[in-house]
Design an enzyme around this catalytic site. Structure first.
Site, PDB file in Angstrom:
ATOM      1  N   ASN A   1      43.706  24.503  57.481  1.00  0.00           N
ATOM      2  CA  ASN A   1      44.281  25.095  56.266  1.00  0.00           C
ATOM      3  C   ASN A   1      43.371  24.842  55.071  1.00  0.00           C
ATOM      4  O   ASN A   1      42.310  24.245  55.203  1.00  0.00           O
ATOM      5  CB  ASN A   1      45.692  24.551  56.043  1.00  0.00           C
ATOM      6  CG  ASN A   1      45.677  23.045  55.935  1.00  0.00           C
ATOM      7  OD1 ASN A   1      45.048  22.493  55.061  1.00  0.00           O
ATOM      8  ND2 ASN A   1      46.355  22.381  56.877  1.00  0.00           N
TER       9      ASN A   1
ATOM     10  N   ALA B   1      48.487  14.471  53.174  1.00  0.00           N
ATOM     11  CA  ALA B   1      47.692  15.373  54.019  1.00  0.00           C
ATOM     12  C   ALA B   1      48.443  16.674  54.268  1.00  0.00           C
ATOM     13  O   ALA B   1      49.669  16.702  54.300  1.00  0.00           O
ATOM     14  CB  ALA B   1      47.380  14.697  55.357  1.00  0.00           C
TER      15      ALA B   1
ATOM     16  N   ASP C   1      55.177  15.164  63.454  1.00  0.00           N
ATOM     17  CA  ASP C   1      55.430  15.117  62.007  1.00  0.00           C
ATOM     18  C   ASP C   1      55.230  13.659  61.584  1.00  0.00           C
ATOM     19  O   ASP C   1      56.085  12.794  61.821  1.00  0.00           O
ATOM     20  CB  ASP C   1      56.849  15.609  61.691  1.00  0.00           C
ATOM     21  CG  ASP C   1      57.067  15.731  60.184  1.00  0.00           C
ATOM     22  OD1 ASP C   1      56.519  14.901  59.431  1.00  0.00           O
ATOM     23  OD2 ASP C   1      57.782  16.666  59.778  1.00  0.00           O
ATOM     24  N   ILE C   2      54.081  13.378  61.008  1.00  0.00           N
ATOM     25  CA  ILE C   2      53.701  11.987  60.714  1.00  0.00           C
ATOM     26  C   ILE C   2      54.659  11.365  59.706  1.00  0.00           C
ATOM     27  O   ILE C   2      55.125  10.239  59.881  1.00  0.00           O
ATOM     28  CB  ILE C   2      52.240  11.928  60.209  1.00  0.00           C
ATOM     29  CG1 ILE C   2      51.307  12.497  61.280  1.00  0.00           C
ATOM     30  CG2 ILE C   2      51.844  10.500  59.835  1.00  0.00           C
ATOM     31  CD1 ILE C   2      49.870  12.705  60.832  1.00  0.00           C
TER      32      ILE C   2
ATOM     33  N   LYS D   1      63.562  18.665  52.173  1.00  0.00           N
ATOM     34  CA  LYS D   1      62.590  17.873  52.949  1.00  0.00           C
ATOM     35  C   LYS D   1      62.785  16.376  52.745  1.00  0.00           C
ATOM     36  O   LYS D   1      62.587  15.586  53.664  1.00  0.00           O
ATOM     37  CB  LYS D   1      61.156  18.269  52.589  1.00  0.00           C
ATOM     38  CG  LYS D   1      60.725  19.525  53.324  1.00  0.00           C
ATOM     39  CD  LYS D   1      59.326  19.962  52.998  1.00  0.00           C
ATOM     40  CE  LYS D   1      59.161  21.413  53.473  1.00  0.00           C
ATOM     41  NZ  LYS D   1      57.931  22.023  53.016  1.00  0.00           N
TER      42      LYS D   1
HETATM   43  N1  CTP Z   1      53.662  16.138  57.189  1.00  0.00           N
HETATM   44  C1  CTP Z   1      53.242  15.219  58.125  1.00  0.00           C
HETATM   45  N2  CTP Z   1      52.999  15.606  59.408  1.00  0.00           N
HETATM   46  C2  CTP Z   1      53.157  16.908  59.773  1.00  0.00           C
HETATM   47  C3  CTP Z   1      53.575  17.848  58.824  1.00  0.00           C
HETATM   48  C4  CTP Z   1      53.821  17.444  57.547  1.00  0.00           C
HETATM   49  O1  CTP Z   1      53.091  14.035  57.776  1.00  0.00           O
HETATM   50  N3  CTP Z   1      52.910  17.245  61.032  1.00  0.00           N
HETATM   51  C5  CTP Z   1      53.948  15.687  55.831  1.00  0.00           C
HETATM   52  C6  CTP Z   1      52.986  16.193  54.778  1.00  0.00           C
HETATM   53  O2  CTP Z   1      51.901  15.294  54.609  1.00  0.00           O
HETATM   54  C7  CTP Z   1      53.859  16.255  53.534  1.00  0.00           C
HETATM   55  C8  CTP Z   1      55.236  16.559  54.087  1.00  0.00           C
HETATM   56  O3  CTP Z   1      55.195  16.213  55.466  1.00  0.00           O
HETATM   57  O4  CTP Z   1      53.955  14.998  52.899  1.00  0.00           O
HETATM   58  C9  CTP Z   1      55.705  17.962  53.953  1.00  0.00           C
HETATM   59  O5  CTP Z   1      54.778  18.842  54.525  1.00  0.00           O
HETATM   60  P1  CTP Z   1      55.143  20.366  54.696  1.00  0.00           P
HETATM   61  O6  CTP Z   1      54.032  21.034  55.411  1.00  0.00           O
HETATM   62  O7  CTP Z   1      55.574  20.915  53.377  1.00  0.00           O
HETATM   63  O8  CTP Z   1      56.429  20.212  55.613  1.00  0.00           O
HETATM   64  P2  CTP Z   1      56.875  20.925  56.912  1.00  0.00           P
HETATM   65  O9  CTP Z   1      57.760  19.970  57.627  1.00  0.00           O
HETATM   66  O10 CTP Z   1      55.691  21.411  57.652  1.00  0.00           O
HETATM   67  O11 CTP Z   1      57.768  22.091  56.317  1.00  0.00           O
HETATM   68  P3  CTP Z   1      57.626  23.671  56.313  1.00  0.00           P
HETATM   69  O12 CTP Z   1      58.817  24.103  57.050  1.00  0.00           O
HETATM   70  O13 CTP Z   1      57.664  24.039  54.856  1.00  0.00           O
HETATM   71  O14 CTP Z   1      56.327  24.026  56.967  1.00  0.00           O
END
Ligand code: CTP
Length: 397
Positions: A204, A269, A300-301, A331
């Site tokens: 990205n 990140a 999802d870290i 979130k």
């Molecule tokens: N994050 C993470 N690991 C992932 C995805 C997201 O740690 N695999 C963390 C990002 O670093 C950020 C937060 O989660 O702090 C939100 O990321 P975002 O991409 O907005 O959340 P998503 O769960 O991917 O939501 P969306 O449905 O909007 O894609």
């Protein structure tokens, strides 16, 4: 930060020091003694600091009231003299006010640090040792000198501390009484790359600017900071530990290994949400790519850290293009974080890959708006409220 440059060969290294200090988020103004201008011209420091450079003459003043020395002494959060010559150390220890830099050092209430640089015999001379001891007793931080080859052809103690180490020492010194002193902060930054085959990957637009700005701001509050980053387009200053990874899985592993020793975790990140189910060892032909590509979600870290035991204080970012606050709130709850920083992306000039950002910080029972600002400035404001929230949570636990 006010950087005093005094007369010595090492003065040329101070131009690089200005650069590194600015990279680390400091605003730097330079004051040169008469001796310093024999080694490096003021123009060099003007170019690297982005500000006019002050010379030795206390009676030439830019300000209407003729008191540059007082204004600069009050302006500085910190005064660093590098290189500090034997002569300047002597003048400082006597409390002389015979040029602009010496007067500033006398007038300031900010922390003063000096990085001596001189011939080894001059350094070990009884007079210098007495002067240094006097300065130390008065709370002046003496950084270095280092041992090694000297410009005069000798070997020994007297070289100015190497610039990268000096920046590290300065960051530690001035963060020592910060709100996060002694706390360990772990930050994820940048994008991740999820390989499809040896030449393609899913990623990205994240540059890592916001994550690194948060790391610099946390270090400035005195924290011991580690950044786990995907491929960055900004540099991490040398006093911040950096673990470079590529994929979401590697990022999670690096985070998981450090959780036991983390007080505050900040997920800045832009982790790729999906990875290829299997990575092809050979390049996949274009015709086969559509059929061959099966995507599976990455870990999802942020959510995983929130479930860990023991669990650090956790901050997430929610990058959104619409319904920013309500999505941020959703979130915060869904992932179980303590604080969520919701920010708009997809607009010109802010968010992903931009220099500016704006944000709304959300936590259970509270919120705070942060208007558009440069990412480094915004990061400082965010870190200061994060530190407040962290201490409030600790006190109520
Ligand atoms: N994050 C993470 N690991 C992932 C995805 C997201 O740690 N695999 C963390 C990002 O670093 C950020 C937060 O989660 O702090 C939100 O990321 P975002 O991409 O907005 O959340 P998503 O769960 O991917 O939501 P969306 O449905 O909007 O894609």
């Amino acid at each position: 930060m006010l950087l005093g440059v005094t007369g010595g060969i090492a003065a040329y290294k101070s131009a690089e020091l200005v650069r590194r200090l600015r990279d680390a988020g400091a605003q730097v103004r330079v004051v040169m003694t008469a001796g310093a201008t024999k080694f490096v011209t003021p123009l060099t420091f003007q170019a690297v600091s982005g500000h006019r450079v002050y010379g030795p003459d206390i009676f030439i003043s830019e300000s209407d009231d003729g008191m540059d020395h007082i204004h600069l002494a009050r302006w500085a959060d910190a005064v660093v003299v590098a290189p500090a010559s034997a002569n300047f150390i002597a003048r400082l220890s006597m409390g002389m006010a015979d040029d602009l830099l010496a007067s500033i050092c006398l007038a300031t209430t900010a922390t003063v640090a000096a990085a001596p640089a001189m011939n080894k015999e001059m350094w070990s001379a009884a007079a210098t040792m007495d002067n240094v001891a006097k300065l130390r007793a008065r709370g002046v931080h003496i950084v270095g000198p280092d041992a090694g080859d000297q410009a005069c052809g000798e070997q020994g103690l007297g070289r100015m501390r190497e610039v990268n180490r000096l920046v590290e020492d300065i960051a530690r010194l001035f963060g020592a009484d910060g709100a996060l002193a002694g706390k360990r902060v772990l930050i994820t930054a940048g994008p991740t790359r999820e390989p499809i085959d040896p030449v393609r990957f899913i990623s990205n637009r994240s540059s890592g600017k916001m994550g690194v700005a948060m790391a610099i701001a946390a270090a400035a509050e005195g924290a011991d900071v580690t950044v786990v980053s995907g491929p960055l387009r900004v540099t991490v200053p040398p006093y911040i530990a950096n673990v470079a990874v590529e994929t979401a899985e590697q990022m999670w592993q690096a985070v998981a290994e450090r959780l036991g020793e983390t007080d505050i975790f900040i997920a800045a990140a832009a982790v790729a949400d999906f990875r290829a189910d299997s990575v092809a060892t050979d390049k996949v032909a274009k015709a086969d790519l559509g059929g061959a590509l099966k995507l599976v979600p990455t870990t999802d870290i942020l959510a995983a850290v929130c479930k860990a035991k023991p669990r650090p204080f956790v901050i997430g970012f929610a990058a959104e293009t619409r319904d920013i606050e309500s999505r941020g709130k959703e979130k915060l709850d869904r992932k179980g974080a303590d604080v969520m920083i919701a920010n708009p992306v997809g607009q010109a000039g802010t968010g992903f890959d931009a220099d500016d950002n704006q944000a709304t910080m959300l936590w259970h029972g509270g919120r705070k708006e942060f208007p558009r600002a440069r990412k480094d400035e915004l990061a400082k404001q965010l870190m200061s409220v994060i530190s407040e929230r962290y201490h409030a949570a600790k006190n109520s636990a």
